[in-house]
Enzyme design. Sequence first.
Site, short mmCIF file in Angstrom:
data_model
loop_
_atom_site.label_atom_id
_atom_site.label_comp_id
_atom_site.label_asym_id
_atom_site.label_seq_id
_atom_site.Cartn_x
_atom_site.Cartn_y
_atom_site.Cartn_z
N GLY A 168 119.42 -59.92 34.84
CA GLY A 168 120.78 -60.05 34.36
C GLY A 168 120.93 -59.31 33.04
CG HIS A 169 124.81 -58.90 31.17
ND1 HIS A 169 125.33 -59.52 32.29
CD2 HIS A 169 125.42 -59.47 30.11
CE1 HIS A 169 126.22 -60.41 31.91
NE2 HIS A 169 126.29 -60.41 30.60
CE LYS A 181 122.31 -62.67 38.54
NZ LYS A 181 123.70 -62.50 38.95
CG ASP A 216 129.89 -62.25 33.36
OD1 ASP A 216 130.48 -61.30 33.94
OD2 ASP A 216 128.68 -62.49 33.52
CG LEU A 256 118.79 -65.15 35.68
CD1 LEU A 256 120.03 -65.38 36.52
CD2 LEU A 256 118.66 -66.25 34.64
N GLY A 269 119.36 -61.40 30.28
CA GLY A 269 117.97 -61.78 30.44
C GLY A 269 117.59 -61.78 31.91
#
Length: 911
Positions: A536-537, A534, A657, A541, A539
């Site tokens: 991600g915010h 995915k 988070d 993955l 970086g």
Amino acid sequence: MIAKISETLLFVVVMVNQRTTAVLAILFLLFHSTLEQLVSRTERLSLIQLRSSLGLRSREWPIKSDPCFLWAGIECRNGRVIGINISGFKRTRIGSQNPQFAVDALANFTLLESFNASEFLLPGSIPDWFGLRLISLQVLDLRSCSIIGAIPSSLGNLTNLTTLYLSDNILTGIIPSSLGQLGRLSILDLSQNSLTGSFPPSFASLGNLTLLDMSSNYLSGTIPPAIGTLSKLQFLNLSNNSLSSSIPAQLGDLSSLVDLDLSLNSLSGSVPPDLRGLRNLQKMVIGNNLLVGSLPSNLFPALTQLHFIVLSHNDFTGGLPVILWSMSELQFLDASGNNFTGTLPNLSSNANTTAAVFNLSQNMFYGGLTSILRKFSFIDLSGNYFQGSVLDYGRSNVSFDRNCLQNVSNQRTVAECSLFYVERGLTFDNFGFPNATQPSAPAGKSHRSLIILAGVLGGLGFIALLVVVLVIFVVCTRKRSVTNQRGTGVGPVPASGTPPPPGVSLNFSRLGEVFTYQQILQATDNFNDVSLIKKGHSGDLFRGILEGGIAVVIKRIDLRSTKNEAYMLELDFFSKVSHARLAPLLGHCLESENEKILVYKYMPNGDLASSLYRITNLEDDNLQSLDWITRLKIAIGAAEGLSYLHHECTPPFVHRDVQASSILLDDKFEVRLGSLSDICAQEGDTHQNMITRLLRFPQTSEQGTSGSPTATCAYDVYCFGKVLLELVTGKLGISACSDATMKDWLEGILPYISIYDKELVTNIVDPSLIIDEDLLEEVWAMAIVARSCLNPKPSRRPLMRYILKALENPLKVVREEHTSSARLRTTSSRGSWNAALFGSWRQSSSDVAAIPAGPTHKAEGASSFKQSGTTGSQESGQNGGGDHSSSTRRQSKEIYPEPSDEQDVERQNED
Ligand SMILES: *[C@@H]1O[C@H](CO)[C@@H](O)[C@H](O)[C@H]1NC(C)=O
Ligand SMILES: *[C@@H]1O[C@H](CO)[C@@H](O)[C@H](O)[C@H]1NC(C)=O
Ligand SMILES: *[C@@H]1O[C@H](CO)[C@@H](O)[C@H](O)[C@H]1NC(C)=O
Ligand SMILES: *[C@@H]1O[C@H](CO)[C@@H](O)[C@H](O)[C@H]1NC(C)=O
Ligand SMILES: *[C@@H]1O[C@H](CO)[C@@H](O)[C@H](O)[C@H]1NC(C)=O
Ligand SMILES: *[C@@H]1O[C@H](CO)[C@@H](O)[C@H](O)[C@H]1NC(C)=O
Ligand SMILES: *[C@@H]1O[C@H](CO)[C@@H](O)[C@H](O)[C@H]1NC(C)=O
Ligand SMILES: *[C@@H]1O[C@H](CO)[C@@H](O)[C@H](O)[C@H]1NC(C)=O
């Protein structure tokens, strides 16, 4: 026959002219008897014999009149019977009492060409002698006669046969290969019986066959390639058998074929491109098999006559050939229940709406809806992953269920949709609410700060707010000077790594292996899209395999697109802290100027967001959900991780988070907290107290010292409350939702969480959970803990360590808290965590005495899953969530998680 009689009569009338009616009558009888009377005495007797053995009625076969002239269904030629048609006849009352396949007398009709007994009950089996005596037979129709037994192989002697209908009986046994001798046979219908065995290879010699229907039997084995020799075949139905292996390419030689039905078998392999030889094909039905692969691209352009296609319920992959959308003759396409994927063609459809039916349901189509939909009258798109808005395609004959569409009811969950899109490296529009599942760093953080602030201030003045903004900003964005001073070992920077940004020095000995960029490229196949898990915010993955086959997750931080220094903070964090509840960092690669790489251990069970439900059977969308024991285990594991960060690290770390997708699960569903790039240390105690003193406004002072300094940890607690609710209700994506989205949902849910009424909670429990009375108490307890975490006032949320205790002892939460006797209970030592968690709930009775502050057991990292020793601690006095003296001062309704607290629910939004 009648025509012949009237011709003769006319002739007589013309010749003899004005004779009397009596003469006419004599002539009539004369001509009749010579031309039409049954001359064979044997056949006459045989008919009467048949009439009685079958129990036929006088209405059809009047005994005294001539069979050729007046009996229904008897056809004669030259005074001999050539056709018997008793189809649909009724038997006499006596005849129907004991109906039998009693047709022995038929054996005497040596010239019989046609016997039609369809829909006439003949319970019994076809006599062997049929094939030896009825040698002139051309048509045999025994449809729906309730015939039992096997097909006699002697039927292969009836070489004049052109039409053989045996369908809809109870025929058993194999199909005799002797039927392959019936060279003149044009129609062979053996459908809807219980025939077994295989497709007889001898059928290859039935060169005159135009219709072959063997559907709805129990035929097994393969479709012989020799079927390609049946060059006149127009109709082939082998549906609903157990035929296996692949569709023979030779089927493509059947150039006369109009209808092809191979559905409901176990055919495997892919559709041979050779089928493009079926140039007259109008109907192709190959649904419900095990066919795989993508459809040959050159197939459909060649099948110009095709207008009815069923491909449903196979395992087809790839895209639907675009030509299917533009074939104007196509009336019916069912591609449902496959693994077809791709987007709708974005063709402008100027063409008029056709009456066509398009069923694309239960596939993996995605992307936006396009105007091509306007072309068709009936469309089923349900069970795909279409996103975006529906615009004007939403006519009543379109079904959109279970997609990812905006403002349409009955859609998939956020988690399902984003998982689908993320796994394919596609962008999901998130139902038009950007950032709810993957908050972009700036938006997410500013929002969080607001939440924290709102909680801290509880409605105080703007100036104070500014001060706190400043403080929090400093706390979370400072380049970690405080922790550096603390210096948990400043190790040498390895030669291979570029030096970290100024102001941060790391203990690389605790940061795992140093990988080369080349190794990383190899592990991810050059960051192949297929490996992308995915975006991600912090970086992207990727899945990766290291040399030696070790599965890893690789985070790639592209410093060109984002000025993202968060990775340094994360490395810094890992250099100081290690705990079995944190996602294991295996190594890093900092050698590239623009791309920084972190390497983590691969978690076989993904994250909670994707594990709560797993699709076990795509065909009927069976979702298997995590059982309650596992859910409780996950809740406890996550609480352990957070409790470690909040209470055992100095200074405490705030995760920031906490949501289902941050809770990673290893192969045994043990929790590893991930998504650590937002982690942020709290300042030391002295600093905190200073701020507290600085901000000594009335409300906080009333709340004791529990106000601002714990606010950030309290934010984690709030988010954890949402995770708990997600576990209880099974509503995926709750913990990822923005608080604005949450508000309505919470308003609906919280009234069902009452400490007084266990049954209420059953209204919101995940219906897929199987729980008995005992487990229900645990569920209830978790809901109560969740509710206390979701207190709009940060200061009134329990501390993580008490949440952990409560989750470890769920029954104590409910059994001690909801009875009035509990309130009368005098203090006991085991009640300490409990008291801290629910102190104010109980405080209305002033019997809660001093809580003994037990010694803090500081569990060391990896060895401490249990942390059983942690009872109260010194910090509880300072941080106040469990501060007995302050809690006794509170009004119970302020913290009591009861539906009455409506203001609090409303304030959830500001929080
Ligand atoms: C018709 O044939 C059967 C057997 O072949 C025989 O038993 C029967 O007597 C015959 N019927 C007549 C009327 O000849
Ligand atoms: C016999 O067969 C024909 C079709 O060939 C059918 O229309 C007819 O109704 C049948 N029955 C009788 C009693 O003739
Ligand atoms: C037999 O009779 C039925 C109904 O009377 C008819 O529909 C059918 O076509 C006939 N069979 C043949 C082979 O003509
Ligand atoms: C009729 O069929 C049987 C069985 O298929 C076979 O044994 C026999 O030789 C055949 N008789 C004739 C005359 O063809
Ligand atoms: C097809 O039928 C005709 C007569 O109708 C016959 O002469 C020919 O041999 C048959 N073809 C096959 C392959 O048996
Ligand atoms: C094939 O036979 C089945 C029943 O045996 C029937 O439901 C189906 O409609 C037939 N297929 C075609 C194309 O006629
Ligand atoms: C669809 O494809 C996925 C993998 O992409 C596979 O796991 C699944 O079994 C397939 N489903 C069907 C019905 O073929
Ligand atoms: C289809 O094309 C039009 C322009 O031709 C564009 O506005 C629209 O967004 C496209 N739709 C999709 C789903 O790509």
